[in-house]
Write an enzyme that holds these catalytic residues in place. Structure first.
Site, mmCIF file in Angstrom:
data_model
loop_
_atom_site.group_PDB
_atom_site.id
_atom_site.type_symbol
_atom_site.label_atom_id
_atom_site.label_comp_id
_atom_site.label_asym_id
_atom_site.label_seq_id
_atom_site.Cartn_x
_atom_site.Cartn_y
_atom_site.Cartn_z
ATOM 1 N N THR A 186 0.839 -1.199 0.000
ATOM 2 C CA THR A 186 0.000 0.000 0.000
ATOM 3 C C THR A 186 0.872 1.246 0.000
ATOM 4 O O THR A 186 2.042 1.207 0.363
ATOM 5 C CB THR A 186 -0.904 0.058 1.236
ATOM 6 O OG1 THR A 186 -0.117 0.417 2.382
ATOM 7 C CG2 THR A 186 -1.610 -1.248 1.493
ATOM 8 N N ASP A 187 0.281 2.363 -0.359
ATOM 9 C CA ASP A 187 0.911 3.651 -0.097
ATOM 10 C C ASP A 187 0.710 3.970 1.391
ATOM 11 O O ASP A 187 0.032 3.258 2.129
ATOM 12 C CB ASP A 187 0.311 4.738 -0.985
ATOM 13 C CG ASP A 187 1.272 5.906 -1.200
ATOM 14 O OD1 ASP A 187 2.177 6.097 -0.369
ATOM 15 O OD2 ASP A 187 1.109 6.630 -2.193
ATOM 16 N N TYR A 188 1.295 5.073 1.818
ATOM 17 C CA TYR A 188 1.346 5.433 3.230
ATOM 18 C C TYR A 188 -0.065 5.542 3.823
ATOM 19 O O TYR A 188 -0.828 6.428 3.471
ATOM 20 C CB TYR A 188 2.074 6.775 3.376
ATOM 21 C CG TYR A 188 2.641 7.052 4.742
ATOM 22 C CD1 TYR A 188 4.010 6.964 4.969
ATOM 23 C CD2 TYR A 188 1.824 7.414 5.797
ATOM 24 C CE1 TYR A 188 4.542 7.233 6.224
ATOM 25 C CE2 TYR A 188 2.347 7.680 7.051
ATOM 26 C CZ TYR A 188 3.709 7.586 7.254
ATOM 27 O OH TYR A 188 4.242 7.850 8.507
ATOM 28 N N GLU A 189 -0.408 4.587 4.694
ATOM 29 C CA GLU A 189 -1.685 4.560 5.400
ATOM 30 C C GLU A 189 -2.899 4.506 4.481
ATOM 31 O O GLU A 189 -4.010 4.827 4.897
ATOM 32 C CB GLU A 189 -1.811 5.751 6.358
ATOM 33 C CG GLU A 189 -0.829 5.678 7.525
ATOM 34 C CD GLU A 189 -1.145 6.677 8.616
ATOM 35 O OE1 GLU A 189 -1.772 7.722 8.327
ATOM 36 O OE2 GLU A 189 -0.743 6.418 9.764
ATOM 37 N N SER A 190 -2.721 4.081 3.230
ATOM 38 C CA SER A 190 -3.885 4.061 2.338
ATOM 39 C C SER A 190 -4.896 2.990 2.741
ATOM 40 O O SER A 190 -6.075 3.088 2.381
ATOM 41 C CB SER A 190 -3.458 3.875 0.881
ATOM 42 O OG SER A 190 -2.887 2.608 0.656
#
Length: 753
Positions: A279-283
């Site tokens: 995932t991207d950051y906290e997505s």
């Protein structure tokens, strides 16, 4: 005989690959049989290590999680000593000794910083771009990094979106070529300590965010996805990319991180991707804000969709065990994701040597070397786009007094642009320093900052841009600049965006030159002296007023750690500008989105039409054409193009022809030119673009020399996805176009039967 030997060699390589894959499978099978459920879930978890924060939350302590065997990787930790310490905890203090994967946003260089990716794309030099990725990998790996969150291959026609700085522009064909080059540059064959794993981002469609706002909604047809946006991602898969990162946005109304159609049906089944997805950051957490349910709900959805590793939200870590007990997921779901993460570590060689990337002797000889800096300087010079040069004002002579004025003239950090988290700006030169060296003993450089970045100090502070550029009183600075310029023979203005005004979370609604800079530029022009504008930017900006009033304009983007010297190389004529735009530059923000490969309308306005036409597809107050078209860029010499010549006027749907164009350097300087090929499908099952880039060649042509450039036209170049997503070509007529940019083209017709 030769063909037989090649066939045997290919078969031998394939056999070796199959044997290696079988060995890897046996190793992972054995390891996973010994892993607990908690250890498997731990491999699906990625946390920041506390050194560099690039998201919107603080990094968490990780050592205890590593020792417990419940963390798959860390990111944004700089320094081989720190990384070795964490790797030692994983290998020597956890139960199974599974090594960590260690990532960082090494986007356009490590300590040797190359131009921002948008700038690099303007070189159209895929070999140099590949070398830049290889150098970045060498430097990062010498400091312990083995995984980079790059390349960003998002296509975008939206310059208000700040993250266009990280991509390769608006065209899928060029973007695909660059995606291939970057992946191969980073990864090599993953066998050497200098190779690191690429992570292709952001999958998918992030560059189409509505209104150019970061993290915003994306909504488009699948025809548009497959024809305009998805090709670079697929090119990265075919280049062997080891990992992909999900995007923040929706795809067909479903967040990309939890979109099974996107991650499993397209990425894995249609394209054959065998790596892992992070995932991207906290997505993952952000899926709850999209209305997808609780953290447990979205963790289940993401895992079943095909997302293997979760960055920072800790949703997998805290909920998957409970979801398994409740029957919402199966052990096989966790095992599949865990296997893909372990396979990535195996391919990196971390199981064979967990300290492969922890060689302390490499840093002094591999990072920020003279050779790396020379390559960065050379590539930076290729990226600058000469937009205007009335009276051949450029190149400047090394004589007299040269006024260097502007808020971007004496700041090294600003030259590097966005996403250079490991840089060391104290070692880089400012433009002022480089210019003083470049003219030493021949001319005098007179300097004044002249103005602030923008008049609005509150906005600048709130948005946190230009922090390294001192603020002063605009009236006082303007007076000083006018006095300095009054003593000079020529004025060079270093103006535009600062590095923080583009990149992530840096969308802009107004793309014109900031207020006080424009006012100062106008006052300097009133002095009646020759003025050169060096426009710094991380996106296409609106330079309509400047085009009308400033004699010479060169877009210098953010050229990296060696940008200052590279700018002087071109400014004083040691090198000839050869950059060509890879995003259209509009006349006005109201034209956005504006891009060269648009569809026709039922009431089209011919290209170049300067007047308003009633009941046609145009504006009342500005013509349709851009200020500078895709592919545009001037030189210190001139080129003459012949009419394109086809080897045959027709071809079968399974055949090929060659188009040839002769290009003559009609000026007095040897120079590089980017020769471009465009094609239009005149009649098809769906409406097709008015032109599409299908080939390019960067060629060096000596003064007075003529070179012939050949392009092979193959059936695949003529294919497209129709409204049923069938990939095919239509027999009929195609317009073949060649020229120096997407506007100045010469044409011929090809019939396909």
């Amino acid at each position: 005989m030769k063909r037989t030997l090649i066939t045997l060699a290919v078969a031998a390589v394939a056999a070796v690959g199959q044997a290696q894959d079988a060995a890897m499978d046996r190793f992972i099978d054995s390891l996973m049989q010994r892993m607990t459920l908690q250890e498997k879930i731990g491999q699906l978890t990625l946390l920041g290590a506390g050194d560099i924060v690039t998201g919107n939350a603080k990094s968490s302590p990780v050592t205890d999680r590593i020792a417990a065997g419940r963390l798959g990787g860390v990111f944004n930790l700089k320094g081989v000593d720190k990384i070795r310490d964490l790797q030692r905890v994983a290998v020597e203090h956890s139960r199974l000794g599974i090594p960590l994967i260690v990532g960082m946003d090494v986007v356009h260089g490590y300590e040797t910083i190359f131009p921002i990716p948008l700038a690099m794309s303007c070189s159209w030099d895929t070999l140099a771009i590949r070398r830049s990725a290889a150098i970045a990998a060498t430097e990062a790996s010498a400091d312990g990094i083995n995984w980079t969150y790059s390349p960003m291959v998002d296509i975008s026609m939206e310059p208000r979106w700040g993250r266009v700085a990280e991509g390769s522009g608006e065209d899928a064909f060029l973007g695909s070529c660059i995606a291939d080059a970057m992946v191969r540059g980073y990864q090599g064959d993953l066998s050497r300590p200098e190779n690191i794993m690429a992570c292709v981002k952001h999958f998918a469609l992030y560059g189409a965010s509505e209104a150019g706002r970061d993290y915003n909604t994306v909504d488009m047809s699948r025809i548009r996805m497959f024809n305009r946006y998805l090709p670079p991602y697929r090119a990265a898969v075919e280049a062997g990319a080891g990992s992909f990162m999900t995007s923040f946005n929706l795809v067909d109304g479903v967040p990309a991180t939890g979109n099974r159609w996107l991650l499993t049906d397209v990425l894995r089944r249609q394209w054959g991707f065998s790596g892992f997805v992070v995932t991207d950051y906290e997505s993952l957490m952000e899926m709850t804000r999209h209305g997808m349910g609780t953290m447990q709900d979205v963790s289940v959805q993401a895992l079943k969709a095909g997302t293997d590793m979760e960055m920072c939200s800790d949703g997998y870590y805290t909920t998957l065990e409970g979801s398994l007990r409740e029957g919402r997921i199966a052990v096989a779901d966790i095992d599949s994701a865990c296997r893909r993460v372990l396979a990535a570590k195996y391919r990196l060689g971390l199981f064979a040597d967990p300290y492969k990337y922890c060689d302390e002797t490499r840093r002094p000889k591999d990072i920020y070397t003279a050779a790396n800096r020379a390559e960065a300087r050379r590539l930076a010079a290729e990226t600058f786009v000469l937009l205007k040069n009335d009276g051949d004002l450029l190149p400047l002579r090394r004589q007299g007094k040269i006024a260097l004025i502007g808020p971007l003239a004496d700041n090294a950090a600003n030259l590097c642009g966005t996403w250079c988290v490991a840089y060391t700006p104290e070692r880089y030169s400012t433009l002022r320093q480089a210019m003083e060296r470049a003219v030493a003993g021949k001319a005098e450089v007179l300097y004044a900052q002249g103005c602030n970045l923008t008049r609005d100090a509150a906005l600048q502070k709130a948005a946190e841009f230009g922090k390294t550029i001192p603020r002063g009183d605009d009236s006082t600075m303007k007076a000083e600049a006018l006095a300095v310029a009054g003593r000079a023979d020529v004025i060079v203005c270093a103006m535009g965006e600062c590095s923080d005004m583009s990149g992530e979370s840096s969308s802009r609604a107004d793309l014109s030159l900031p207020d006080v800079q424009r006012e100062l530029l106008a006052e300097l022009l009133k002095l009646g002296k020759p003025v050169v504008l060096l426009n710094f930017s991380g996106r296409p900006t609106v330079l309509t007023w400047e085009q009308a009033h400033v004699p010479a304009i060169m877009n210098v983007w953010f050229g990296g750690s060696e940008a200052a010297d590279a700018i002087c190389d071109v400014l004083f004529g040691d090198k000839v500008p050869s950059g060509k735009l890879t995003m259209t530059m509009p006349q006005a923000v109201g034209q956005i989105p504006i891009y060269y490969n648009h569809l026709n309308t039922g009431r089209p306005v011919p290209e170049g039409t300067k007047s308003y036409r009633k009941y046609q597809s145009n504006y009342l107050d500005v013509r349709n054409d851009p200020l500078y078209p895709f592919g545009f860029g001037l030189s210190y010499t001139t080129f003459k193009y012949s009419e394109p010549r086809l080897s045959a006027d027709s071809m079968a749907t399974d055949g090929s022809v060659t188009v040839t164009v002769s290009v003559t350097n009609t000026g007095s300087r040897d120079a590089d030119e980017v020769v471009q090929l465009y094609i239009r499908d005149l009649v098809a099952r769906i409406s097709r673009p008015v032109k599409e880039l299908k080939g390019f060649r960067r060629v060096h042509i000596k003064a007075g020399e003529t070179v012939s450039v050949d392009f092979a036209i193959t059936p695949d170049m003529l294919k497209y996805y129709d409204n049923e997503l069938r990939y095919a070509l239509d027999p009929g007529e195609f317009t073949i176009m060649t020229g120096p940019d997407s506007r100045r083209l010469k044409r011929c017709t090809l019939r396909v039967y």
